[in-house]
Write an enzyme that holds these catalytic residues in place. Structure first.
Site, mmCIF file in Angstrom:
data_model
loop_
_atom_site.group_PDB
_atom_site.id
_atom_site.type_symbol
_atom_site.label_atom_id
_atom_site.label_comp_id
_atom_site.label_asym_id
_atom_site.label_seq_id
_atom_site.Cartn_x
_atom_site.Cartn_y
_atom_site.Cartn_z
ATOM 1 N N CYS A 1 109.947 6.492 61.892
ATOM 2 C CA CYS A 1 109.388 7.300 62.984
ATOM 3 C C CYS A 1 108.313 6.521 63.723
ATOM 4 C CB CYS A 1 108.696 8.546 62.447
ATOM 5 S SG CYS A 1 109.774 9.694 61.678
ATOM 6 N N CYS B 1 119.427 9.271 63.696
ATOM 7 C CA CYS B 1 118.290 9.528 64.586
ATOM 8 C C CYS B 1 118.621 8.910 65.943
ATOM 9 C CB CYS B 1 117.044 8.905 63.955
ATOM 10 S SG CYS B 1 115.563 9.176 64.915
ATOM 11 N N CYS C 1 102.481 5.961 68.634
ATOM 12 C CA CYS C 1 103.923 5.721 68.744
ATOM 13 C C CYS C 1 104.223 4.427 69.499
ATOM 14 C CB CYS C 1 104.573 6.906 69.462
ATOM 15 S SG CYS C 1 106.352 6.726 69.630
#
Ligand code: SAH
Length: 368
Positions: free
Chosen positions: A346, A116, A130
């Site tokens: 994530c 990633c 986030c």
């Protein structure tokens, strides 16, 4: 790349070979009047053999290497800290030349080994779920800093390990740095001197820069869209900045226009936030929104981080959400959360010290 350095006149600092395109390297080498095949030779050393110095380029004569050393250098990321999660996920904290830090995450999963990759230091978007968004945008990564994440991860692989997939889902919004992203992908997919990646194994994820979706199509890689909401209001609340750039309606229209190759499909990512966008009605709206699109959905149960008010839904409600999609004929997969204990999952990428990640482990796990 428009601002790339060419030849270094005497007295100026040496050029980083990794920062040059194939054409740029050609221009640099003109001063030596070498045969053109030298370009490919040097590029293969950089990308396929991951040479750390010009001295290693043993199919160049000693004299040629010396000449090249006068004007050029190979500047790879010097400092890399590796955090290993209990589940085998490894997070690389890379320090850039200017001291800023980025994160790259290596995720083993059965037969896959996915990397990633980050495209920006921080992010200019402010998606409320986030961590990277809370840093603001420090700067765009340069193409070679993007490629270097792959090279560095490869340096750290053990004997049997081979990367199988690259996802541009690390720090930043890839489509906000499209020029560097494109140059980096050219290096990654070039078969003659580059890393020889198949574009099918590369995925670029966007929060929704609708006007730039076509640029992803041109690269031949897979496109993932982080949808996360099924109404204009929901997306505006969860992802305010990107909603200003493109409404949900505009984004979906761009997805429908996307020139999808016959054997491909779009991926929609959907972060599940307990009580916010994980209800039955949300799932039904999602089905409607995606009707007629060749696509699959990746459901990402929210990864919590300190200071953030959202909560991760229970496994049961995640499965219930998935079932509604599946029953309606939409392929939906639940993304396993990997590397949560090193804040490598994530939305957990930010400039936190390893120390902090350790503390976060206790905080996160005590709530689950
Ligand atoms: N800016 C790009 C790529 C980075 S985010 C994008 O938005 O697609 C990569 C994925 O992680 C996105 O789908 C995003 O919605 C998701 N994500 C962000 N924060 C998260 C969190 N805390 N928990 C779970 N997924 C998150």
């Amino acid at each position: 790349m428009s601002h790339e350095p060419t030849a270094a006149p005497s007295g100026s600092p040496p050029v980083n070979l990794l920062a040059l395109t194939e054409e740029g390297l050609g221009r640099l080498l003109q001063q030596f009047e070498w045969p053109r095949y030298r370009i490919g030779q040097i590029l293969r050393w950089l990308y396929q053999r991951r040479a750390g110095s010009i001295a290693q380029m043993t199919d160049l004569s000693q004299k040629d290497r010396e000449q090249l050393t006068h004007v050029a250098t190979i500047s790879r990321t010097q400092q890399c800290t590796v955090l290993e999660s209990a589940d085998g996920t490894r997070k690389f904290l890379l320090t850039l030349d200017d001291g800023l830090r980025i994160e790259t995450v290596l995720i083993p999963d059965e037969e896959r080994l996915t990397l990633c990759v980050s495209t920006q230091v921080g992010c200019m978007l402010d998606c409320g779920f986030c961590l990277t968004g809370t840093m603001g945008l420090k700067r765009n990564l340069k193409a070679h800093e993007i490629v270097d994440q792959v090279l560095t991860a490869q340096d750290h692989l053990t004997g049997e390990e081979r990367l199988t997939n690259l996802v541009f889902m690390g720090m930043g919004e890839p489509l906000a740095n499209i020029e560097a992203l494109s140059s980096a992908i050219q290096c990654l997919i070039n078969k003659s001197w580059g890393l020889g990646w198949s574009p099918r194994r590369i995925t670029v994820s966007t929060a929704g820069l609708a006007a730039r979706l076509k640029d992803v199509a041109a690269l031949g890689v897979n496109l993932a869209i982080s949808l996360n909401g099924t109404t204009e209001e929901q997306r505006q609340q969860l992802m305010p900045a990107v909603s200003q750039i493109a409404s949900l309606k505009t984004l979906m229209a761009a997805c429908r226009r996307y020139p999808l190759a016959p054997t491909r499909r779009l991926t929609f990512e959907y972060v599940l936030l307990a009580g916010v966008n994980d209800r039955d009605e949300d799932a039904h709206r999602l089905v409607k929104l995606l009707k007629g699109l060749r696509c699959k959905v990746n459901l990402i149960p929210f990864n919590e981080f300190p200071g953030n008010p959202f909560r991760r839904p229970t496994d049961r409600s995640v499965l219930a959400f998935q079932a509604i999609l599946t029953r309606a004929g939409v392929d939906a997969f639940i993304r396993k959360s990997r590397g949560r204990d090193v804040l490598g999952a994530c939305g957990q990428l930010g400039n936190l010290s390893p120390d902090y990640a350790g503390r976060a482990l206790t905080q996160i796990e005590s709530r689950c």
